[in-house]
Write an enzyme that holds these catalytic residues in place. Structure first.
Site, short mmCIF file in Angstrom:
data_model
loop_
_atom_site.label_atom_id
_atom_site.label_comp_id
_atom_site.label_asym_id
_atom_site.label_seq_id
_atom_site.Cartn_x
_atom_site.Cartn_y
_atom_site.Cartn_z
N SER A 19 -7.60 -7.62 -14.88
CA SER A 19 -6.43 -7.13 -14.13
C SER A 19 -5.57 -6.20 -14.98
O SER A 19 -4.46 -5.88 -14.62
CB SER A 19 -5.59 -8.31 -13.65
OG SER A 19 -5.20 -9.12 -14.74
N ASN A 21 -1.18 -19.33 -17.36
CA ASN A 21 -0.73 -19.68 -16.01
C ASN A 21 0.79 -19.66 -15.86
O ASN A 21 1.32 -19.14 -14.88
CB ASN A 21 -1.27 -21.06 -15.61
CG ASN A 21 -2.79 -21.06 -15.52
OD1 ASN A 21 -3.41 -20.00 -15.64
ND2 ASN A 21 -3.37 -22.22 -15.34
N THR A 28 18.26 1.79 27.10
CA THR A 28 17.43 0.59 27.14
C THR A 28 16.18 1.03 27.89
O THR A 28 16.28 1.84 28.83
CB THR A 28 18.10 -0.60 27.87
OG1 THR A 28 18.33 -0.22 29.23
CG2 THR A 28 19.41 -1.01 27.23
N HIS A 29 15.04 0.56 27.47
CA HIS A 29 13.75 0.99 28.04
C HIS A 29 13.57 2.51 27.92
O HIS A 29 12.86 3.10 28.73
CB HIS A 29 13.62 0.57 29.51
CG HIS A 29 13.98 -0.85 29.76
ND1 HIS A 29 13.07 -1.88 29.72
CD2 HIS A 29 15.19 -1.45 30.01
CE1 HIS A 29 13.69 -3.03 29.95
NE2 HIS A 29 14.98 -2.80 30.12
N SER A 88 1.99 23.99 11.00
CA SER A 88 0.64 23.77 11.52
C SER A 88 -0.26 24.86 10.97
O SER A 88 0.19 25.97 10.69
CB SER A 88 0.70 23.83 13.05
OG SER A 88 -0.53 24.29 13.57
N LYS A 146 5.06 26.03 14.87
CA LYS A 146 5.35 24.61 14.73
C LYS A 146 6.21 24.24 13.53
O LYS A 146 6.08 24.80 12.45
CB LYS A 146 4.03 23.82 14.65
CG LYS A 146 3.25 23.74 15.92
CD LYS A 146 3.98 23.09 17.09
CE LYS A 146 4.11 21.59 16.98
NZ LYS A 146 2.84 20.88 17.14
N ASN A 161 6.78 20.46 12.31
CA ASN A 161 6.43 19.07 12.64
C ASN A 161 7.17 18.05 11.76
O ASN A 161 7.36 18.29 10.58
CB ASN A 161 4.92 18.85 12.49
CG ASN A 161 4.13 19.67 13.50
OD1 ASN A 161 4.58 19.87 14.63
ND2 ASN A 161 2.98 20.15 13.09
N GLU A 175 6.65 10.77 10.28
CA GLU A 175 5.39 10.14 10.68
C GLU A 175 4.78 9.40 9.49
O GLU A 175 4.19 8.33 9.63
CB GLU A 175 4.43 11.20 11.24
CG GLU A 175 4.95 11.77 12.56
CD GLU A 175 4.29 13.09 12.95
OE1 GLU A 175 3.17 13.37 12.47
OE2 GLU A 175 4.92 13.84 13.72
N TYR A 232 -3.86 -23.55 -10.33
CA TYR A 232 -4.15 -22.13 -10.51
C TYR A 232 -5.59 -21.81 -10.15
O TYR A 232 -6.51 -22.56 -10.48
CB TYR A 232 -3.90 -21.68 -11.97
CG TYR A 232 -4.26 -20.22 -12.16
CD1 TYR A 232 -3.35 -19.22 -11.85
CD2 TYR A 232 -5.54 -19.84 -12.57
CE1 TYR A 232 -3.70 -17.87 -11.96
CE2 TYR A 232 -5.90 -18.49 -12.68
CZ TYR A 232 -4.97 -17.52 -12.38
OH TYR A 232 -5.31 -16.19 -12.48
N GLN A 252 -4.63 -13.94 -8.88
CA GLN A 252 -4.43 -12.74 -9.70
C GLN A 252 -4.07 -11.52 -8.87
O GLN A 252 -3.40 -10.61 -9.35
CB GLN A 252 -5.71 -12.47 -10.51
CG GLN A 252 -5.63 -11.26 -11.41
CD GLN A 252 -6.80 -11.18 -12.37
OE1 GLN A 252 -6.78 -11.78 -13.41
NE2 GLN A 252 -7.83 -10.44 -11.99
N LYS A 291 -0.19 -9.56 -7.94
CA LYS A 291 0.59 -8.47 -8.55
C LYS A 291 0.28 -7.11 -7.94
O LYS A 291 1.19 -6.33 -7.67
CB LYS A 291 0.34 -8.47 -10.07
CG LYS A 291 1.08 -9.63 -10.74
CD LYS A 291 0.63 -9.89 -12.14
CE LYS A 291 -0.76 -10.45 -12.24
NZ LYS A 291 -0.97 -11.77 -11.58
N1 ARG Z 1 -4.55 -12.34 -15.21
C1 ARG Z 1 -4.34 -13.66 -14.74
C2 ARG Z 1 -3.53 -13.59 -13.43
O1 ARG Z 1 -2.89 -12.62 -13.21
C3 ARG Z 1 -3.55 -14.46 -15.71
C4 ARG Z 1 -3.70 -15.93 -15.55
C5 ARG Z 1 -5.02 -16.35 -16.01
N2 ARG Z 1 -5.17 -17.75 -16.00
C6 ARG Z 1 -6.40 -18.33 -15.95
N3 ARG Z 1 -6.41 -19.61 -15.95
N4 ARG Z 1 -7.48 -17.62 -15.88
O2 ARG Z 1 -3.58 -14.48 -12.62
#
Ligand code: ARG
Length: 465
Positions: free
Chosen positions: A29, A116, A161-162, A283, A289, A291, A296, A323, A328, A331
């Protein structure tokens, strides 16, 4: 842990084979969570200071670790940090670099903690900061809306309204409705602060730690308000993520509804507002145009915000304690929603600064559709002492008469009105004036000019705080 040759993961003495190549590529990650480096280092420094205060590590080791962490921070800021995707995430990258810099003693840093609790601590610190950023952006947007409202107190338009003309209102009152929406959004983000202020650090993997740590110390130093109470729940809980993503989604809904409204008003059919050239695009084939693409775009991007919320809900559904790797993804979803919301709010702010109101068109639309009908019914209740249902009926008959004769209510003479309702006197004619109607809505929250003026003043004051 010793310094690994070939940058092997720290568990390589236990797990002999390299993990599957594909998983090594997709399971990390780092690209996402490197954004947490600052929070990670701050939390690690406080954790280290706590370990020293509790006599779990000595002074020399504490200083070495803190020195190393500060140096790492500098390296990352200066883009000189050797990020390595094989090391999975930001936490392992920083820990490995600490070993490179200070040697074996780096190994003390992970005493009484796990990734964790580490990752949620970082994440909560980041979310608190970002909550503040969003509320600041909301304040800036609100201040622009208030300026537009202030200039348009006497701008008369039909309220719908509507999507049918309903009753006359002030355009400022309409804009102030948006302020209410964003005020609730701000509150929604702030409500999540209670959860974000609970410090996860020190629950370690899931069961706490046998070391004599001081969670109140880290709580104070990291600006949390209390330590979390159950270690198992702490590493499993992502409710604060759901709340943040929901707050983003609700805010996106508001942005999208406003965008849709402005698109309609800007259409040639309505022509109530004009977007200036800064916020339109052309456009490729139709030279004439202009727009409303930015609007949008805002409406469209709402979908990704909902998507992120639904992804997180789905990840959590059926996930036992505590956990799991599934978590993961939290995020990436949050970063995406946050970035998009900041862009959308900023863009909407710019749109509000770059449009003009077609006051004439608004007024002329407000003159269509018998907008003062309710006022007439109310008048009969007051002046003729009719029950509202009877006045409603008489009013409908007067409107039918006007419609049959191709007239608006204000075109009618008292003689014509008396054909339907003989008791009405010519004083009734004032009722058909749009300004009179608007100004009569003095009930709390109503559209009268005086009400709006007061509201704008009050909100301006609050927003400055
Ligand atoms: N990169 C992991 C996450 O964002 C960190 C936690 C990892 N913990 C584990 N027991 N593998 O969740």
């Amino acid at each position: 842990m010793t310094k690994n040759k070939n940058n092997q993961p720290i568990w390589s003495s236990r797990i002999k084979k390299n993990s599957n190549n594909l998983f090594r590529k997709v399971g990390g990650s780092l690209d996402i969570d490197k954004r947490l480096f600052n929070e990670d280092i701050s939390a690690s420094i406080v954790h280290t200071e706590m370990l020293f205060k509790q006599k779990i590590i000595n002074f020399k080791i504490k200083n070495k670790i803190v020195w190393g962490l500060n140096r790492i921070k500098n390296e990352i800021i200066k883009k000189k940090f050797p990020f390595d995707r094989n090391l999975e995430d930001i936490h392992m990258n920083i820990e490995k670099r600490l070993f490179d810099l200070i040697g074996e003693d780096a190994g003390f840093i992970h005493t009484a903690r796990s990734r964790n609790d580490q990752v949620i601590t970082d994440f909560k610190i980041w979310l608190k900061k970002s909550t503040f950023e969003i509320t600041k952006t909301l304040d800036a947007l609100t201040s622009t809306i208030l300026k537009v409202a202030d200039k348009n107190i006497k701008t008369v338009m039909p309220g719908f309204t509507h999507l049918k003309n309903a009753q006359p209102i002030s355009f400022a009152h309409y804009m102030m409705a948006y302020v209410e929406m964003f005020k609730r959004d701000k509150k929604r983000f702030k409500n999540n602060l209670d959860a974000l202020n609970e410090n996860p650090l020190g629950v370690a993997a899931l069961s706490g730690t046998s070391f004599n740590i001081d969670r109140n110390f880290t709580t104070k130093k990291l600006n949390f308000s209390k330590p979390t109470d159950n270690s198992i729940d702490t590493v499993s809980d992502r409710d604060f993520v759901l709340d943040f993503l929901y707050a983003c989604s609700a805010c996106s809904i508001h942005i999208s509804r406003i965008a849709e409204e402005f698109i309609i008003w800007n259409s040639d059919a309505y022509n109530l507002i004009n977007l200036n050239d800064k916020i339109v695009t052309g456009s490729s084939i139709m030279p004439q145009k202009k727009n409303p693409d930015p609007l949008e775009y805002l409406r469209g991007k709402t979908g990704s915000s909902f998507g992120n919320l639904f992804s997180m809900l789905t990840i959590l559904k059926g996930l036992p304690l505590s956990y799991f790797k599934d978590l993961q993804d939290d995020k990436e979803l949050v970063f995406k929603s946050y970035d998009q919301l900041k862009i959308s709010l900023t863009l909407l702010n710019d749109i509000f600064k770059n449009f003009s109101v077609n006051k004439k068109e608004m007024l002329s639309l407000a003159n269509k559709g018998y907008l003062t009908a309710t006022d007439l019914a109310d008048y009969m209740v007051r002046e003729l002492n009719y029950p509202f249902r009877k006045s409603y009926l008489q009013t409908a008959k007067i409107i039918n008469f006007a419609e049959r004769n191709g007239k608006s209510l204000s075109d009618l003479t008292i003689n014509e009105i008396n054909k339907v309702e003989p008791k009405l006197k010519s004083d009734v004619l004032k009722i058909f004036d749009l300004n009179y109607s608007i100004n009569s809505k003095t009930s709390h929250g109503g559209t009268s000019f005086g009400n709006i003026k007061k509201m704008i003043r009050r909100y301006k004051k609050n927003n400055e705080k």
